[in-house]
Design an enzyme around this catalytic site. Sequence first.
Site, PDB file in Angstrom:
ATOM      1  N   LYS A   1      42.075 -29.223  11.229  1.00  8.09           N
ATOM      2  CA  LYS A   1      41.615 -29.275   9.839  1.00  8.09           C
ATOM      3  C   LYS A   1      40.127 -29.597   9.872  1.00  8.09           C
ATOM      4  O   LYS A   1      39.659 -30.240  10.816  1.00  8.09           O
ATOM      5  CB  LYS A   1      42.376 -30.378   9.068  1.00  8.09           C
ATOM      6  CG  LYS A   1      42.367 -30.185   7.579  1.00  8.09           C
ATOM      7  CD  LYS A   1      43.431 -29.207   7.100  1.00  8.09           C
ATOM      8  CE  LYS A   1      43.225 -28.845   5.646  1.00  8.09           C
ATOM      9  NZ  LYS A   1      44.329 -28.037   5.102  1.00  8.09           N
TER      10      LYS A   1
ATOM     11  N   ASP B   1      41.061 -24.199   1.936  1.00  8.24           N
ATOM     12  CA  ASP B   1      41.798 -25.349   1.376  1.00  8.24           C
ATOM     13  C   ASP B   1      41.060 -25.684   0.075  1.00  8.24           C
ATOM     14  O   ASP B   1      40.372 -24.801  -0.481  1.00  8.24           O
ATOM     15  CB  ASP B   1      41.794 -26.527   2.363  1.00  8.24           C
ATOM     16  CG  ASP B   1      42.753 -27.650   1.954  1.00  8.24           C
ATOM     17  OD1 ASP B   1      43.975 -27.498   2.111  1.00  8.24           O
ATOM     18  OD2 ASP B   1      42.288 -28.699   1.440  1.00  8.24           O
TER      19      ASP B   1
HETATM   20  P1  NDP Z   1      41.891 -25.400  -5.043  1.00 12.49           P
HETATM   21  O1  NDP Z   1      40.525 -25.902  -4.755  1.00 12.49           O
HETATM   22  O2  NDP Z   1      42.102 -23.958  -5.277  1.00 12.49           O
HETATM   23  O3  NDP Z   1      42.498 -26.188  -6.317  1.00 12.49           O
HETATM   24  C1  NDP Z   1      42.607 -27.568  -6.312  1.00 12.49           C
HETATM   25  C2  NDP Z   1      43.152 -28.014  -7.659  1.00 12.49           C
HETATM   26  O4  NDP Z   1      43.439 -29.398  -7.617  1.00 12.49           O
HETATM   27  C3  NDP Z   1      42.156 -27.827  -8.790  1.00 12.49           C
HETATM   28  O5  NDP Z   1      42.877 -27.620  -9.985  1.00 12.49           O
HETATM   29  C4  NDP Z   1      41.432 -29.176  -8.814  1.00 12.49           C
HETATM   30  O6  NDP Z   1      40.825 -29.487 -10.056  1.00 12.49           O
HETATM   31  C5  NDP Z   1      42.595 -30.114  -8.526  1.00 12.49           C
HETATM   32  N1  NDP Z   1      42.104 -31.328  -7.868  1.00 12.49           N
HETATM   33  C6  NDP Z   1      41.398 -31.405  -6.705  1.00 12.49           C
HETATM   34  N2  NDP Z   1      41.118 -32.684  -6.410  1.00 12.49           N
HETATM   35  C7  NDP Z   1      41.644 -33.415  -7.423  1.00 12.49           C
HETATM   36  C8  NDP Z   1      41.679 -34.787  -7.708  1.00 12.49           C
HETATM   37  N3  NDP Z   1      41.122 -35.686  -6.876  1.00 12.49           N
HETATM   38  N4  NDP Z   1      42.328 -35.190  -8.843  1.00 12.49           N
HETATM   39  C9  NDP Z   1      42.908 -34.289  -9.667  1.00 12.49           C
HETATM   40  N5  NDP Z   1      42.900 -32.965  -9.448  1.00 12.49           N
HETATM   41  C10 NDP Z   1      42.280 -32.546  -8.347  1.00 12.49           C
HETATM   42  O7  NDP Z   1      42.792 -25.933  -3.829  1.00 12.49           O
HETATM   43  P2  NDP Z   1      44.217 -25.413  -3.344  1.00 12.49           P
HETATM   44  O8  NDP Z   1      45.031 -24.975  -4.491  1.00 12.49           O
HETATM   45  O9  NDP Z   1      43.980 -24.506  -2.203  1.00 12.49           O
HETATM   46  O10 NDP Z   1      44.839 -26.748  -2.712  1.00 12.49           O
HETATM   47  C11 NDP Z   1      45.634 -27.660  -3.475  1.00 12.49           C
HETATM   48  C12 NDP Z   1      46.469 -28.515  -2.554  1.00 12.49           C
HETATM   49  O11 NDP Z   1      47.328 -27.654  -1.767  1.00 12.49           O
HETATM   50  C13 NDP Z   1      45.699 -29.354  -1.523  1.00 12.49           C
HETATM   51  O12 NDP Z   1      46.416 -30.536  -1.271  1.00 12.49           O
HETATM   52  C14 NDP Z   1      45.727 -28.468  -0.268  1.00 12.49           C
HETATM   53  O13 NDP Z   1      45.543 -29.213   0.913  1.00 12.49           O
HETATM   54  C15 NDP Z   1      47.147 -27.917  -0.390  1.00 12.49           C
HETATM   55  N6  NDP Z   1      47.409 -26.710   0.388  1.00 12.49           N
HETATM   56  C16 NDP Z   1      46.649 -25.581   0.191  1.00 12.49           C
HETATM   57  C17 NDP Z   1      46.946 -24.431   0.898  1.00 12.49           C
HETATM   58  C18 NDP Z   1      46.252 -23.141   0.639  1.00 12.49           C
HETATM   59  O14 NDP Z   1      46.703 -22.121   1.179  1.00 12.49           O
HETATM   60  N7  NDP Z   1      45.208 -23.095  -0.167  1.00 12.49           N
HETATM   61  C19 NDP Z   1      47.995 -24.417   1.941  1.00 12.49           C
HETATM   62  C20 NDP Z   1      48.787 -25.627   1.986  1.00 12.49           C
HETATM   63  C21 NDP Z   1      48.476 -26.729   1.248  1.00 12.49           C
HETATM   64  P3  NDP Z   1      39.285 -29.108 -10.336  1.00 12.49           P
HETATM   65  O15 NDP Z   1      39.265 -27.643 -10.656  1.00 12.49           O
HETATM   66  O16 NDP Z   1      38.915 -29.982 -11.488  1.00 12.49           O
HETATM   67  O17 NDP Z   1      38.530 -29.435  -9.075  1.00 12.49           O
END
Ligand code: NDP
Length: 450
Positions: A131, A171
Amino acid sequence: MMARSNILNLSEFMQGLIKRNPGEKEFHQAVEEVAASVIPFINERPQYIENQILERMTEPNRTIIFRVCWEDDRGNIRINRGYRVQFNNAIGPYKGGLRFHPSVNLSILKFLGFEQTFKNSLTTLPMGSGKGGSDFNPKGKSEREIMRFCQAFMTELSKYIGEHLDIPAGDIGVGVREISFMFGQYKRLKNEFTGTLTGKALEFGGSLIRKEATGYGCAYFTEEMLGHQGDSIEGKTCLVSGSGNVAQFTAQKLIHLGGKVITLSDSSGFIHDPDGLNNEKLEYIIDLKTNRRGRISEFAEKFKCKFYKDKKPWSVKGDLAFPCATQNEIELSDAKQLIKNGCKALSEGANMPTTHDAIDALNKAKIIFAPGKAANAGGVSVSGLEMTQNSIRLAWQREELEQRLKNIMHDIHQQCINYGTEKDHIDYVKGANLAGFVKVAKAMLAYGVI
Ligand code: NDP
């Protein structure tokens, strides 16, 4: 002669880990969850204890920290910190995402890299774990600033990755735009075209279904869990948090499978749409968050539903919960709300979104709980399939990839059943941890002391 006791004790093990990794609370949390399942298992199998497999598995093979210097649009020099944690390559090259978010630090990346070891093992594909990322905040930056940051980041990272060595992906804060900038720079520096990053655009080696894969996989896994109990997603009310990549496509597949998705969120609050999302609303969200990088409150204004500022969606009544935003977003008080409201199952789309005490409360209330390392493994699985397609220089069709993804999620579910079946329920945490552990541990044993 082995000079070790053949019984491992959880609290002594954790004390040692905390002493070696002071202040890394997310990493401690992730290790404790795994160690609680694995220690009773290995205490009955002395070869794992004697060879200190768990101790070795909790120490990354290599941690790289570097300076990233770039210039903003006003000509100011900006400095961020870049990381790559190459956690474990016992069963394949290091593989795992890059996160760009101001909260990124070594503890968060070590927790994510450690979790990735088990997740990648569960996928049935030959992938080790890693990571990385940076404390760079993409919010409010211009397209050119993002490009310059990504190029500066890759200039250093390129020294440590490669198609047979370490294959990063996206991510939080890293989507196809950032991967494209980084891939372009990698290609320029190395003077070669290889599949060293996944999550690429389709035109240059990306895979169909990759952007949908984590969310679709999460919905498929939930369908498997409910199916095992003779139930299904059809007709269920679903609470989803986040509105990024994972949330968008979890919501899309839940709707395909007959679920009604009534919440989404971002870091400023959540929306509650009692009528449920449909394709039009979902397309609006995808455009809003992926292309326009707007706020979730704009959805509430457009579709005339309620927006709750600085709140999480877990107080809304729903049958199924899908935390898809970030770590520790479901705390004990949130879990209590879900239980009170009759929630039946929780599937982690995000990594470690549920705290220990919240998981305990859900278990006590007999709510089906799917840990992220199983439920969100669809993303890295299709990344693995992207690597395969790049290696054989072919691109598979959407139907074939979606079927492969479905099969992988089915196999992961089966492994959880094999290792997690208890008298009256399936313990998916235990099942995922043990199944993930055994494959990596066997490989490490086979290699001897390295
Ligand atoms: P994105 O950046 O596409 O989206 C993240 C989302 O979470 C946004 O809506 C963001 O809001 C919100 N967010 C981020 N940080 C916070 C916080 N501290 N408090 C509240 N809301 C928050 O990321 P992903 O969708 O790719 O990832 C989301 C989760 O899924 C993570 O835990 C990641 O590790 C996990 N994951 C992702 C994978 C992937 O293929 N992308 C694979 C497996 C797991 P805002 O727009 O306001 O920033």
